[in-house]
Enzyme design. Structure first.
Site, PDB file in Angstrom:
ATOM      1  N   ASN A  42       0.857  -1.185   0.000  1.00 29.09           N
ATOM      2  CA  ASN A  42       0.000   0.000   0.000  1.00 29.09           C
ATOM      3  C   ASN A  42       0.896   1.239   0.000  1.00 29.09           C
ATOM      4  O   ASN A  42       1.460   1.604   1.026  1.00 29.09           O
ATOM      5  CB  ASN A  42      -0.910  -0.031   1.242  1.00 29.09           C
ATOM      6  CG  ASN A  42      -1.831   1.168   1.312  1.00 29.09           C
ATOM      7  OD1 ASN A  42      -1.896   1.973   0.374  1.00 29.09           O
ATOM      8  ND2 ASN A  42      -2.547   1.305   2.417  1.00 29.09           N
ATOM      9  N   LYS A 101       0.031   4.254  -0.336  1.00 31.44           N
ATOM     10  CA  LYS A 101      -0.674   5.421   0.224  1.00 31.44           C
ATOM     11  C   LYS A 101      -0.450   6.650  -0.666  1.00 31.44           C
ATOM     12  O   LYS A 101      -0.314   6.504  -1.880  1.00 31.44           O
ATOM     13  CB  LYS A 101      -0.242   5.653   1.682  1.00 31.44           C
ATOM     14  CG  LYS A 101      -0.406   4.372   2.527  1.00 31.44           C
ATOM     15  CD  LYS A 101      -0.307   4.597   3.997  1.00 31.44           C
ATOM     16  CE  LYS A 101      -0.472   3.266   4.724  1.00 31.44           C
ATOM     17  NZ  LYS A 101      -0.464   3.387   6.165  1.00 31.44           N
ATOM     18  N   HIS A 146      -9.730   1.067   4.947  1.00 39.64           N
ATOM     19  CA  HIS A 146      -8.471   1.301   5.672  1.00 39.64           C
ATOM     20  C   HIS A 146      -8.746   2.302   6.788  1.00 39.64           C
ATOM     21  O   HIS A 146      -9.565   3.216   6.624  1.00 39.64           O
ATOM     22  CB  HIS A 146      -7.405   1.840   4.707  1.00 39.64           C
ATOM     23  CG  HIS A 146      -6.032   1.840   5.305  1.00 39.64           C
ATOM     24  ND1 HIS A 146      -5.635   2.795   6.217  1.00 39.64           N
ATOM     25  CD2 HIS A 146      -4.983   0.993   5.162  1.00 39.64           C
ATOM     26  CE1 HIS A 146      -4.393   2.537   6.597  1.00 39.64           C
ATOM     27  NE2 HIS A 146      -3.965   1.447   5.968  1.00 39.64           N
ATOM     28  N   GLU A 197      -7.208   4.793   7.726  1.00 38.38           N
ATOM     29  CA  GLU A 197      -7.005   6.188   7.316  1.00 38.38           C
ATOM     30  C   GLU A 197      -8.238   6.706   6.559  1.00 38.38           C
ATOM     31  O   GLU A 197      -8.602   7.874   6.683  1.00 38.38           O
ATOM     32  CB  GLU A 197      -5.727   6.303   6.464  1.00 38.38           C
ATOM     33  CG  GLU A 197      -4.492   6.172   7.347  1.00 38.38           C
ATOM     34  CD  GLU A 197      -3.280   5.559   6.674  1.00 38.38           C
ATOM     35  OE1 GLU A 197      -3.226   5.518   5.442  1.00 38.38           O
ATOM     36  OE2 GLU A 197      -2.367   5.100   7.409  1.00 38.38           O
ATOM     37  N   GLU A 218      -5.489  -4.811  10.689  1.00 36.64           N
ATOM     38  CA  GLU A 218      -4.481  -3.760  10.862  1.00 36.64           C
ATOM     39  C   GLU A 218      -4.787  -2.984  12.140  1.00 36.64           C
ATOM     40  O   GLU A 218      -5.593  -2.037  12.113  1.00 36.64           O
ATOM     41  CB  GLU A 218      -4.524  -2.776   9.689  1.00 36.64           C
ATOM     42  CG  GLU A 218      -3.938  -3.294   8.414  1.00 36.64           C
ATOM     43  CD  GLU A 218      -3.328  -2.165   7.568  1.00 36.64           C
ATOM     44  OE1 GLU A 218      -2.273  -2.393   7.001  1.00 36.64           O
ATOM     45  OE2 GLU A 218      -3.907  -1.062   7.517  1.00 36.64           O
ATOM     46  N   GLY A 268       2.504   2.371  10.816  1.00 39.60           N
ATOM     47  CA  GLY A 268       3.527   3.424  10.729  1.00 39.60           C
ATOM     48  C   GLY A 268       4.197   3.734  12.043  1.00 39.60           C
ATOM     49  O   GLY A 268       4.802   4.797  12.201  1.00 39.60           O
ATOM     50  N   SER A 327       3.362  -2.028  10.482  1.00 42.20           N
ATOM     51  CA  SER A 327       4.815  -2.077  10.726  1.00 42.20           C
ATOM     52  C   SER A 327       5.441  -3.424  10.335  1.00 42.20           C
ATOM     53  O   SER A 327       6.283  -3.960  11.058  1.00 42.20           O
ATOM     54  CB  SER A 327       5.133  -1.733  12.189  1.00 42.20           C
ATOM     55  OG  SER A 327       4.773  -0.384  12.442  1.00 42.20           O
TER      56      SER A 327
HETATM   57  P1  13P Z   1       3.000   0.471   7.714  1.00 45.78           P
HETATM   58  O1  13P Z   1       3.490  -0.832   7.114  1.00 45.78           O
HETATM   59  O2  13P Z   1       3.755   1.662   7.268  1.00 45.78           O
HETATM   60  O3  13P Z   1       2.846   0.336   9.191  1.00 45.78           O
HETATM   61  O4  13P Z   1       1.509   0.703   7.135  1.00 45.78           O
HETATM   62  C1  13P Z   1       0.578  -0.312   7.257  1.00 45.78           C
HETATM   63  C2  13P Z   1      -0.608   0.033   6.455  1.00 45.78           C
HETATM   64  O5  13P Z   1      -1.365   0.913   6.817  1.00 45.78           O
HETATM   65  C3  13P Z   1      -0.815  -0.710   5.204  1.00 45.78           C
HETATM   66  O6  13P Z   1      -2.103  -0.518   4.726  1.00 45.78           O
END
Ligand code: 13P
Length: 261
Positions: free
Chosen positions: A16, A18, A104, A106, A176, A182, A221
């Site tokens: 992803n 983003k 997601h 976010e 997740e 992150g 992560s």
């Molecule tokens: P990270 O791997 O940067 O923690 O992000 C995870 C994520 O949100 C994937 O959709």
């Protein structure tokens, strides 16, 4: 009757990206990935890249003929029409997507997407034949107050309705935990195993075929350091990777490790 353990297929790795990158950095990333994939090819469908919408077509064109598949980070819940700025599931299919990520955290937080909207998006996606990866997961506060199961269950139940069951082959779930995204602080193996087996139980309670056909991924992560033990878990069918997927060296390492699982 004794229940047979579910056979695990090869792991699926979903990158992803983003809202990161530009034409130049994406071209460089693709170039590095292709170079690594030519001699260390994973099976078809094992790696899926989710670029920002505007770069989808470029990435799809660049990766055509490789084993890497393409998906989108979101799709609109409507089919077509006066939705300024909207991108429909059908359009995503049109430009070469096979997957779409939905719900997601976010999107849930920054765009106020609730379970109802996510379900409408899922319906549109599976209707056109996209494979949908629906994210679920709790905040740290919810975890600390013992609500993990309740949160996952509340997010899952509205999306695994009778309407979706006939298209269950198109559904993937990604666990997740929001606090692990992150943060450089992945969930522990125990926490991942527990959440994923509970997700599988919820699916099984709805429909045994749904439980058998649904791939469940972990995200939060994931790096080359923890991917091996995460993928080794019986409950895990793959990983959803954010930050580490933007670094071609890290992502290639992750892919190489996944190949040995
Ligand atoms: P990270 O791997 O940067 O923690 O992000 C995870 C994520 O949100 C994937 O959709």
């Amino acid at each position: 009757m004794l229940e047979m353990p579910k056979q695990k297929g090869p792991p699926i790795l979903v990158a992803n990206w983003k809202m990161n990158g530009n034409l130049q950095s994406i071209n460089r990333l693709l170039c590095d990935l292709k170079r690594d994939f030519l001699d260390k090819e994973l099976g078809s469908g094992q790696v899926v890249i989710l670029p920002p919408h505007v770069y989808l077509q470029i990435v799809a064109k660049d990766l055509s003929g490789t084993s890497i598949l393409i998906g989108a980070q979101d799709a609109d819940e409507r089919e077509t029409g006066p939705v300024t700025g909207g991108v429909s599931a059908k359009m995503l299919l049109d430009v070469g997507c096979e997957y779409v990520l939905l719900g997601h955290s976010e999107r849930r937080n920054l765009f106020n997407e609730g379970d109802g909207v996510i379900f409408q998006k899922l319906k549109q996606a599976v209707k056109v034949g996209l494979k949908a990866i629906v994210c679920v997961g709790e905040t740290l506060e919810q975890r600390n107050s013992g609500q993990v199961l309740e949160v996952i269950s509340n997010q899952l139940k509205p999306i695994i309705s009778q309407e979706i069951l006939p298209q269950s082959e198109e559904l993937l779930i990604a666990y997740e935990p929001i606090w692990a995204i992150g943060s450089n602080k992945s969930a522990t193996i125990h926490q991942i195993g527990y959440a994923l087996s509970e997700i599988r139980k919820i699916l099984r309670d709805v429909d045994i075929n749904l439980s058998d056909s649904t791939k469940i991924l972990y995200g939060g992560s994931v790096t080359e350091k923890n991917i091996a033990e995460i993928l080794a878990l019986d409950e895990v069918d793959g990983a959803l990777i954010g930050g580490a997927s933007l670094d071609p060296k890290s992502f290639s390492k992750i892919c190489r490790i996944a190949k040995t699982i």
